[in-house]
Design a protein around this motif. Structure first.
Motif, PDB file in Angstrom:
ATOM      1  N   ALA A  10       0.820  -1.208  -0.001  1.00 46.59           N
ATOM      2  CA  ALA A  10       0.023  -0.098   0.026  1.00 46.59           C
ATOM      3  C   ALA A  10       0.893   1.296  -0.080  1.00 46.59           C
ATOM      4  N   SER A  11       0.673   2.041  -0.956  1.00 53.02           N
ATOM      5  CA  SER A  11       1.513   3.454  -1.047  1.00 53.02           C
ATOM      6  C   SER A  11       1.357   4.378   0.080  1.00 53.02           C
ATOM      7  N   PRO A  12       2.176   5.238   0.018  1.00 54.39           N
ATOM      8  CA  PRO A  12       2.274   6.272   1.041  1.00 54.39           C
ATOM      9  C   PRO A  12       0.928   7.007   1.095  1.00 54.39           C
ATOM     10  N   THR A  13       0.490   7.280  -0.280  1.00 52.37           N
ATOM     11  CA  THR A  13      -0.871   8.099  -0.487  1.00 52.37           C
ATOM     12  C   THR A  13      -1.982   7.384   0.047  1.00 52.37           C
ATOM     13  N   GLU A  14      -2.063   5.898  -0.212  1.00 51.43           N
ATOM     14  CA  GLU A  14      -3.062   5.003   0.320  1.00 51.43           C
ATOM     15  C   GLU A  14      -2.881   4.815   2.066  1.00 51.43           C
ATOM     16  N   ILE A  15      -1.658   4.986   2.616  1.00 52.29           N
ATOM     17  CA  ILE A  15      -1.660   4.920   4.078  1.00 52.29           C
ATOM     18  C   ILE A  15      -2.364   6.286   4.521  1.00 52.29           C
ATOM     19  N   ASP A  16      -1.932   7.549   3.769  1.00 51.39           N
ATOM     20  CA  ASP A  16      -2.180   8.765   4.200  1.00 51.39           C
ATOM     21  C   ASP A  16      -3.979   8.845   4.062  1.00 51.39           C
ATOM     22  N   SER A  17      -4.332   8.247   3.392  1.00 54.42           N
ATOM     23  CA  SER A  17      -5.818   8.178   2.964  1.00 54.42           C
ATOM     24  C   SER A  17      -6.580   7.509   4.099  1.00 54.42           C
ATOM     25  N   ILE A  18      -6.227   6.226   4.268  1.00 56.12           N
ATOM     26  CA  ILE A  18      -6.935   5.115   5.019  1.00 56.12           C
ATOM     27  C   ILE A  18      -6.295   4.823   6.360  1.00 56.12           C
ATOM     28  N   ASN A  19      -5.227   5.205   6.693  1.00 58.54           N
ATOM     29  CA  ASN A  19      -4.422   4.921   7.859  1.00 58.54           C
ATOM     30  C   ASN A  19      -3.425   3.758   7.824  1.00 58.54           C
ATOM     31  N   ILE A  20      -2.712   3.677   8.656  1.00 53.49           N
ATOM     32  CA  ILE A  20      -1.560   2.659   8.465  1.00 53.49           C
ATOM     33  C   ILE A  20      -2.073   1.249   8.594  1.00 53.49           C
TER      34      ILE A  20
END
Length: 196
Positions: free
Chosen positions: A67-77
């Protein structure tokens, strides 16, 4: 006739401030054992690389998801970790040509999967398939960090692999944030807000 395949699943990179969270999934071949599997964090980088190559060669199947940094920022770690794990199992299934019967997940939560799953706390020390998955995830992520270091050498990613070290904090303070930083993580957010 379908075989009963059990895959181990683990992740690498929940704590770093930069880069993807990466998950590995591995089905070991009982007829082709791999000696020395253990939690990737307890192995030297050289030993991890050796075992990674053994896994690629001897495992029945393996898969990687991220999961990309953008996905991490969007949905949480946490949710991003679950997403990476699901993607790893899907990748493994595609390589295996069928779904494994069950997934053994390192930790206390399971991602949503279309197969049975069991969370095992400290599974990377208890289940060889999870140990193998931890090695696949860690080596894959470390290689990504080394490649990212080549693009952004000023941050020292090849040394700290994106983890929140004093050297990383100093680089953030001096150079600001790169595109691969996780902007939802507090130290990165503070740099963006100018309060670091």
């Amino acid at each position: 006739m379908n075989m009963i395949w059990v895959c181990g699943v683990d992740e690498a990179g929940r704590g770093p401030l930069v880069g993807a969270v990466v998950a590995g999934a591995v089905v070991l071949d009982p007829e082709n054992p791999i000696e020395g599997l253990k939690d990737s964090k307890k192995l030297s980088a050289v030993r991890r690389e050796f075992l990674y190559e053994q896994i690629m060669e001897k495992a029945k199947a393996w898969g990687v998801g991220e999961a990309s940094p953008t996905e991490i920022d969007s949905i949480n770690i946490l949710q991003a970790t679950m997403l990476a794990m699901r993607r790893a199992v899907e990748d493994l299934a595609a390589r295996l040509g069928e779904w494994p019967s069950k997934a053994l997940i390192d930790g206390n939560r399971c991602p949503e999967l279309s197969i049975a799953a069991e969370a095992i706390v400290k599974g990377d020390t208890k289940e060889p398939a999870i140990s193998a998955a931890s090695i696949v995830a860690k080596v894959t992520r470390d290689r990504q960090m080394i490649a990212l270091h080549e693009q952004h050498p000023q941050y020292g990613f090849s040394q700290h692999m994106g983890y929140p070290t004093e050297a990383h904090f100093a680089a953030l303070k001096q150079y600001g944030v790169c595109t691969e930083h996780r902007k939802s993580f507090a130290p990165v957010r503070r740099v963006l807000e100018g309060s670091f």
